[in-house]
Motif scaffolding. Structure first.
Motif, mmCIF file in Angstrom:
data_model
loop_
_atom_site.group_PDB
_atom_site.id
_atom_site.type_symbol
_atom_site.label_atom_id
_atom_site.label_comp_id
_atom_site.label_asym_id
_atom_site.label_seq_id
_atom_site.Cartn_x
_atom_site.Cartn_y
_atom_site.Cartn_z
ATOM 1 N N LEU A 186 15.862 66.482 50.996
ATOM 2 C CA LEU A 186 15.272 67.554 50.187
ATOM 3 C C LEU A 186 13.752 67.451 50.183
ATOM 4 O O LEU A 186 13.047 68.450 50.296
ATOM 5 C CB LEU A 186 15.781 67.481 48.739
ATOM 6 N N LEU A 240 13.886 69.836 53.983
ATOM 7 C CA LEU A 240 14.055 71.077 53.235
ATOM 8 C C LEU A 240 12.709 71.606 52.775
ATOM 9 O O LEU A 240 12.408 72.800 52.906
ATOM 10 C CB LEU A 240 14.973 70.862 52.032
ATOM 11 N N LEU A 241 11.887 70.711 52.254
ATOM 12 C CA LEU A 241 10.575 71.115 51.759
ATOM 13 C C LEU A 241 9.763 71.786 52.859
ATOM 14 O O LEU A 241 9.201 72.876 52.660
ATOM 15 C CB LEU A 241 9.837 69.863 51.236
ATOM 16 N N ILE A 267 11.192 75.219 53.935
ATOM 17 C CA ILE A 267 10.954 76.312 52.982
ATOM 18 C C ILE A 267 9.484 76.717 52.958
ATOM 19 O O ILE A 267 9.143 77.875 52.735
ATOM 20 C CB ILE A 267 11.452 75.918 51.579
ATOM 21 N N GLN A 311 14.834 78.844 56.685
ATOM 22 C CA GLN A 311 14.950 78.656 55.228
ATOM 23 C C GLN A 311 16.386 78.853 54.765
ATOM 24 O O GLN A 311 16.939 78.031 54.049
ATOM 25 C CB GLN A 311 14.076 79.677 54.480
ATOM 26 N N LYS A 312 16.967 79.955 55.180
ATOM 27 C CA LYS A 312 18.331 80.292 54.769
ATOM 28 C C LYS A 312 19.307 79.220 55.260
ATOM 29 O O LYS A 312 20.225 78.817 54.537
ATOM 30 C CB LYS A 312 18.703 81.672 55.355
ATOM 31 N N ARG A 313 19.075 78.740 56.489
ATOM 32 C CA ARG A 313 19.963 77.744 57.076
ATOM 33 C C ARG A 313 19.942 76.438 56.271
ATOM 34 O O ARG A 313 20.986 75.907 55.905
ATOM 35 C CB ARG A 313 19.551 77.462 58.533
ATOM 36 N N VAL A 314 18.745 75.944 55.941
ATOM 37 C CA VAL A 314 18.676 74.666 55.215
ATOM 38 C C VAL A 314 19.238 74.803 53.801
ATOM 39 O O VAL A 314 19.864 73.868 53.291
ATOM 40 C CB VAL A 314 17.249 74.051 55.178
ATOM 41 N N LEU A 315 19.047 75.976 53.187
ATOM 42 C CA LEU A 315 19.599 76.170 51.835
ATOM 43 C C LEU A 315 21.129 76.227 51.884
ATOM 44 O O LEU A 315 21.809 75.633 51.042
ATOM 45 C CB LEU A 315 19.013 77.425 51.194
ATOM 46 N N ASN A 316 21.658 76.921 52.894
ATOM 47 C CA ASN A 316 23.120 76.990 53.032
ATOM 48 C C ASN A 316 23.728 75.600 53.236
ATOM 49 O O ASN A 316 24.821 75.326 52.737
ATOM 50 C CB ASN A 316 23.516 77.880 54.215
ATOM 51 N N GLU A 317 23.023 74.761 53.978
ATOM 52 C CA GLU A 317 23.534 73.409 54.213
ATOM 53 C C GLU A 317 23.683 72.631 52.910
ATOM 54 O O GLU A 317 24.625 71.868 52.740
ATOM 55 C CB GLU A 317 22.592 72.633 55.149
ATOM 56 N N ILE A 318 22.712 72.829 52.010
ATOM 57 C CA ILE A 318 22.767 72.111 50.724
ATOM 58 C C ILE A 318 23.997 72.566 49.938
ATOM 59 O O ILE A 318 24.756 71.751 49.402
ATOM 60 C CB ILE A 318 21.491 72.359 49.876
ATOM 61 N N THR A 319 24.191 73.892 49.888
ATOM 62 C CA THR A 319 25.369 74.421 49.189
ATOM 63 C C THR A 319 26.641 73.842 49.794
ATOM 64 O O THR A 319 27.566 73.445 49.078
ATOM 65 C CB THR A 319 25.412 75.963 49.291
ATOM 66 N N GLU A 320 26.668 73.766 51.107
ATOM 67 C CA GLU A 320 27.880 73.300 51.802
ATOM 68 C C GLU A 320 28.179 71.812 51.508
ATOM 69 O O GLU A 320 29.327 71.467 51.227
ATOM 70 C CB GLU A 320 27.672 73.523 53.302
ATOM 71 N N VAL A 321 27.150 70.953 51.560
ATOM 72 C CA VAL A 321 27.439 69.529 51.281
ATOM 73 C C VAL A 321 27.772 69.328 49.797
ATOM 74 O O VAL A 321 28.557 68.448 49.449
ATOM 75 C CB VAL A 321 26.319 68.552 51.738
#
Lengths: 91, 91, 91, 91
Positions: free
Chosen positions: A58, A62-63, A66, A74-84
């Motif tokens: 993060l 991620l930082l 973003i 941006q969308k890809r890294v945020l989706n990954e967080i939701t997924e894990v």
């Protein structure tokens, strides 16, 4: 983006030794509940390593993703967080 | 930063009805294992709501916090993600 | 086999109030992370209720099923324990 | 009470190889999220081994303990099941 993973590697080496110890418990047919407890302890140790890696991720990948202008990235890294996060609830 | 939480509210109303149904199962002294399964179903439903809220949070509050220049705020929102991830592993 | 479920019913009433409180937090669009934390607290409360019900079940229904001579029934109650254990790891 | 643990031992050897693979991913500084996913896969594999061991335990040790006349032993084995169930919810 490079990270210092020496702490996580060290903790995984301990987990590896723990796993080998559990194999020996099974070979000696030790008490099932004691073996399950050891497997649960390994699970808790792995969770701590995941949390530590996520924290590092993060604050680096991620930082910077973003703060870039790449909206797809941006969308890809945020989706990954939701997924894990979702998977962490199921383990 | 406003969100449309109508879907989560709707799902929580269903959870609330589910919880009342489980109370009735307990009052009628129905089979314990069936009751435990219903409680586990509620837990899974709550996990889905948490995941949906996290996804929304990441794409709104976290995104704008990180794109601001406030480094303290950035650190705070990132720490929160790590913390809810850690807790999600323990529930 | 009858049980005293008054404690679990009481705890589920508290959970129900908690769920309604979370709905209000969503309606007021309060901070997502605070809402997720409250949902996680509900999840932990539900886990405690499940554990308590399982404990009661083991010491009543399972005990009498295993002490009966009905081998099919014995197998069924044991399989149910394995199944709720497996599900508990996934929530 | 002896068990055939060859399947669980085999699965733990695979987990051990998996853990070493994750160490290499960390040494090569591969993408954090991919590493977290691999750790989560190990967690899921360990959960399956625990479930399998519990199933075996219930059908052997627990069954014979409950069919004995030793009430203290009965209580002990039942408490252990509640305890590993409770822990499984927290990992």
């Amino acid at each position: 983006m490079t990270h210092d993973h020496s702490d996580s590697i060290q903790r995984l080496k301990i987990v590896e030794g723990h796993i080998r110890g559990i194999q020996r418990m099974l070979e000696k047919d030790q008490y099932c509940i004691d073996i399950i407890r050891q497997i649960q302890a390994v699970g808790a140790a792995l969770n701590k390593i995941s949390t530590s890696l996520l924290d590092q991720h993060l604050n680096t990948c991620l930082l910077s993703a973003i703060q870039s202008d790449d909206l797809v990235e941006q969308k890809r890294v945020l989706n990954e967080i939701t997924e894990v996060f979702e998977t962490s609830q199921k383990i």
